[in-house]
Design an enzyme around this catalytic site. Structure first.
Site, PDB file in Angstrom:
ATOM      1  N   ASP A  81      -9.496  65.011  63.987  1.00 32.64           N
ATOM      2  CA  ASP A  81      -8.869  65.307  62.580  1.00 32.64           C
ATOM      3  C   ASP A  81      -9.267  66.793  62.217  1.00 32.64           C
ATOM      4  O   ASP A  81     -10.024  67.292  62.822  1.00 32.64           O
ATOM      5  CB  ASP A  81      -9.438  64.285  61.584  1.00 32.64           C
ATOM      6  CG  ASP A  81      -8.989  64.387  59.983  1.00 32.64           C
ATOM      7  OD1 ASP A  81      -7.879  64.535  60.240  1.00 32.64           O
ATOM      8  OD2 ASP A  81      -9.613  64.335  59.373  1.00 32.64           O
ATOM      9  N   ASP A 120      -8.379  68.232  58.713  1.00 29.68           N
ATOM     10  CA  ASP A 120      -9.182  68.563  57.226  1.00 29.68           C
ATOM     11  C   ASP A 120     -10.262  67.521  57.104  1.00 29.68           C
ATOM     12  O   ASP A 120     -10.091  66.368  57.358  1.00 29.68           O
ATOM     13  CB  ASP A 120      -8.140  68.305  56.085  1.00 29.68           C
ATOM     14  CG  ASP A 120      -6.704  69.276  56.429  1.00 29.68           C
ATOM     15  OD1 ASP A 120      -6.872  70.095  57.212  1.00 29.68           O
ATOM     16  OD2 ASP A 120      -5.739  68.838  55.666  1.00 29.68           O
ATOM     17  N   ASP A 157     -13.157  62.067  59.276  1.00 26.12           N
ATOM     18  CA  ASP A 157     -14.031  61.843  57.958  1.00 26.12           C
ATOM     19  C   ASP A 157     -13.430  60.587  57.379  1.00 26.12           C
ATOM     20  O   ASP A 157     -13.948  60.514  56.158  1.00 26.12           O
ATOM     21  CB  ASP A 157     -14.106  63.051  57.371  1.00 26.12           C
ATOM     22  CG  ASP A 157     -12.602  63.495  56.638  1.00 26.12           C
ATOM     23  OD1 ASP A 157     -12.550  63.940  55.433  1.00 26.12           O
ATOM     24  OD2 ASP A 157     -11.578  63.205  57.202  1.00 26.12           O
TER      25      ASP A 157
END
Length: 379
Positions: free
Chosen positions: A8, A10, A130
């Site tokens: 991922d 961001d 995240d």
């Protein structure tokens, strides 16, 4: 087949802007500490294809114009390429509205090429992100997930509440890329074995890098107590379930359990790269127990301990030598065990604790010294 690291963007590579969550200017671009150093090591040292997968909700709309997105995106790619980190493919979903969009994480519409079983090993691939949706993506791909959470307690709570959506999820701190690198380099050492004979039915699961979380039931309470010492003092997670012919005697239960445990150690150590190999002298009240081990690939036992009682708890003392011999046969290791003292319970418990400490010392790995501890070139 190629393993893939789906990353991922961001919240994983770059710090996600806290207000609008849109990285739409160079002023907002902040990379996580140590990400360049350790992602470069991952790219250089480990056999993963690097793939960026990111949702950019509303990209191309008036609220998130593309001309504000691409300068930051190009800067990110250029910065990583300058450090030797090249993403083989970059998948950006900008579907809007995104409800039910097959290309939006955690759905796999952008990633169908990786389901080619002749080219990709998804079972041993990872999704690094995240959010819980990243972990759901891992499950949908048949891969493993590494959840990066600033608050590990929060991450663990989310995992607990969403078990059905998450497969093989590991929680790590998002601001420590060194830990991510070490986790990926030091392969998981969790193995299990089932060993069924006419005399015993045995299931054992071992995590060499655990925390002493044990679930043990052999039908022999003192044997359970001793095996618990191995897990707790060796910092290993150990599950042992045994159904043995205790109506005959204790011999088969103890012997077969230790053979299976030894075989499991040998399997979990794998290629033995980076292990210490050797490893303990431990006092317990009136007793002194010494256990030296060598995972050199050859079984041998030296036993210097005498017991004056026939039994301790529900275990015959004559079985102590035999159980460690059974372990060395399965684990293909040398053991040198000595114990002296007056209290028989303390003596054997001291031996098991010293054995656990020796195991912990010997199986420890150094991520910066991933070579075989031998001059022979093979263990």
């Amino acid at each position: 087949m190629k393993k893939v690291l789906f990353i991922d963007r961001d919240g994983t590579l770059c710090i996600e802007p806290p207000v609008d969550y849109q990285l739409d200017s160079l002023e907002k671009l902040v990379f996580y500490p140590k990400v360049f150093r350790y992602l470069a090591r991952i790219a250089d040292e480990l056999d993963y294809e690097l793939v960026m997968v990111t949702n950019q909700d509303g990209l191309g709309t008036d609220s998130f114009p593309e001309d504000t997105f691409w300068p930051a995106q190009h800067k990110i790619i250029q910065a990583f390429e300058n450090e030797g980190v090249v993403f083989s493919t970059i998948h950006i979903d900008k579907t809007f509205p995104h409800e039910n969009a097959e290309t939006r994480k955690p759905r796999t519409g952008m990633l169908t090429q990786y389901f080619d079983k002749d080219r990709y090993d998804l079972e041993n691939s990872f999704v690094l992100g995240d959010r819980i949706t990243d972990m759901e993506l891992a499950k949908n791909l048949g891969a493993k997930g590494i959840l990066l959470s600033e608050n590990l307690d929060l991450g663990a709570s989310e995992i607990e509440s969403d078990k059905n959506a998450i497969s093989d999820c590991i929680a790590l701190t998002s601001n420590d890329w060194r830990k991510i690198y070490e986790f990926l380099k030091l392969e998981d050492r969790v193995y299990e074995v089932t060993r069924n004979t006419n005399e015993t039915k045995i299931y054992i699961k071992l995590n060499l890098d655990g925390s002493g979380n044990n679930h043990i039931s052999t039908g022999l309470k003192f044997f359970d107590h001793m095996l618990d010492q191995i897990g707790r003092h060796g910092a290993m997670d150990l599950t042992v379930k045994v159904e043995g012919d205790l109506e005959v005697d204790e011999h088969h239960t103890i012997e077969d359990t230790m053979i299976a445990l030894g075989e499991l150690f040998n399997k979990a150590l794998g290629n033995k790269l980076g292990i210490e190999r050797y490893g303990f002298c431990l006092p317990m009240d009136d007793c002194l127990a010494q256990v030296a081990v060598d995972f050199g690939g050859r079984p041998w036992l030296v036993w210097e301990a005498e017991f004056n009682r026939e039994r301790i708890g529900d275990m015959p003392t004559e079985m102590f030598l035999h159980l460690f011999k059974s372990f060395t046969d399965g684990a293909k290791c040398n053991l040198n065990i000595k114990a002296e003292g007056d209290n028989e319970h303390h003596k054997i418990e001291g031996v098991f604790k010293a054995f656990a400490k020796a195991m912990k010392m010997a199986v420890k790995r150094d991520v910066n010294k991933m070579f075989l501890p031998t001059t022979k070139g093979i263990l």
